[in-house]
Design an enzyme around this catalytic site. Sequence first.
Site, PDB file in Angstrom:
ATOM      1  N   ASN A   1      36.814  29.721  43.338  1.00  0.00           N
ATOM      2  CA  ASN A   1      36.188  29.399  42.072  1.00  0.00           C
ATOM      3  C   ASN A   1      35.535  30.627  41.447  1.00  0.00           C
ATOM      4  OD1 ASN A   1      35.327  27.511  40.052  1.00  0.00           O
ATOM      5  ND2 ASN A   1      35.203  25.979  41.675  1.00  0.00           N
ATOM      6  N   CYS A   2      35.180  30.506  40.184  1.00  0.00           N
ATOM      7  CA  CYS A   2      34.542  31.582  39.415  1.00  0.00           C
ATOM      8  C   CYS A   2      33.379  32.188  40.196  1.00  0.00           C
ATOM      9  CB  CYS A   2      34.035  31.023  38.089  1.00  0.00           C
ATOM     10  SG  CYS A   2      32.988  32.163  37.145  1.00  0.00           S
ATOM     11  N   PRO A   3      33.232  33.502  40.269  1.00  0.00           N
ATOM     12  CA  PRO A   3      34.049  34.508  39.607  1.00  0.00           C
ATOM     13  C   PRO A   3      35.085  35.159  40.532  1.00  0.00           C
ATOM     14  CG  PRO A   3      32.054  35.560  40.380  1.00  0.00           C
ATOM     15  CD  PRO A   3      32.030  34.122  40.885  1.00  0.00           C
TER      16      PRO A   3
END
Lengths: 169, 78
Positions: free
Chosen positions: B16-18
């Site tokens: 997931n981000c980032p």
Amino acid sequence: MAETKKLAIIASQGTLDWAYPPFILASTAAAMDMEAVVFFTFYGLPLLKKEIDAKVAPHTNPAMPMKMPFGSKDFQSINWPVPNIISGNIPGFDSMATSLMKETFKKKGVATVEQLREMCQEAGVRFIACQMTMEVFGFSKDEFIDGVEYGGAATFLEYAADADISLFI
Amino acid sequence: MSAIAAAAELDCKGLNCPLPILKTKKAIDALQSGEVLKMTATDPGSVNDMASWANRTGNEVVEHTEDGGAHTFFIRKK
């Protein structure tokens, strides 16, 4: 490309939830070829300790969803109504909420704060520790990770004066 | 299958981000100018984020396809 963009962040909070934004933004800025500086002050300063022991305190975050990281999708989507009188008074509640949050992050493929901090340093993000906060709260440099610079408001502002993005977190 | 030849592949599925952006940046740094990186991700946010990252860094997303929630990006290093 235009000249290098600069990001300046003040990290003033030390709970686990607030530990994320400075490191996420600084590491991403570096990945986007920007320069980034994070100035750690007040409760943000412990984020530079070798071992980060940040926790979440649900009773100070009334909007924080209380959800479980395991079970069926329906079960995981339940937002448990935990009154403040419980979350604020039961010993160990913050530790439990902290482990649940860490577990959820792990399952969702979110990096740990330590990983993001390391990736920041690898990418050349500069960390500045607030010297005044160190004196006030009694921190010494040997408690912190390597590669940290030390300074005060003027050190930060000298950089921030030329920054394109300045954030107080 | 894409006709684009990738010099390297990067699997960011489940991340997931980032992280997809950070890992893509690292992988791109290891390539020569003009070479292509194939990156796969399941983070729905990576679609907009990859476009923004490419805009800022000057690298080019030459192809983006989606198959059952898995996104494949071909990114040419500037």
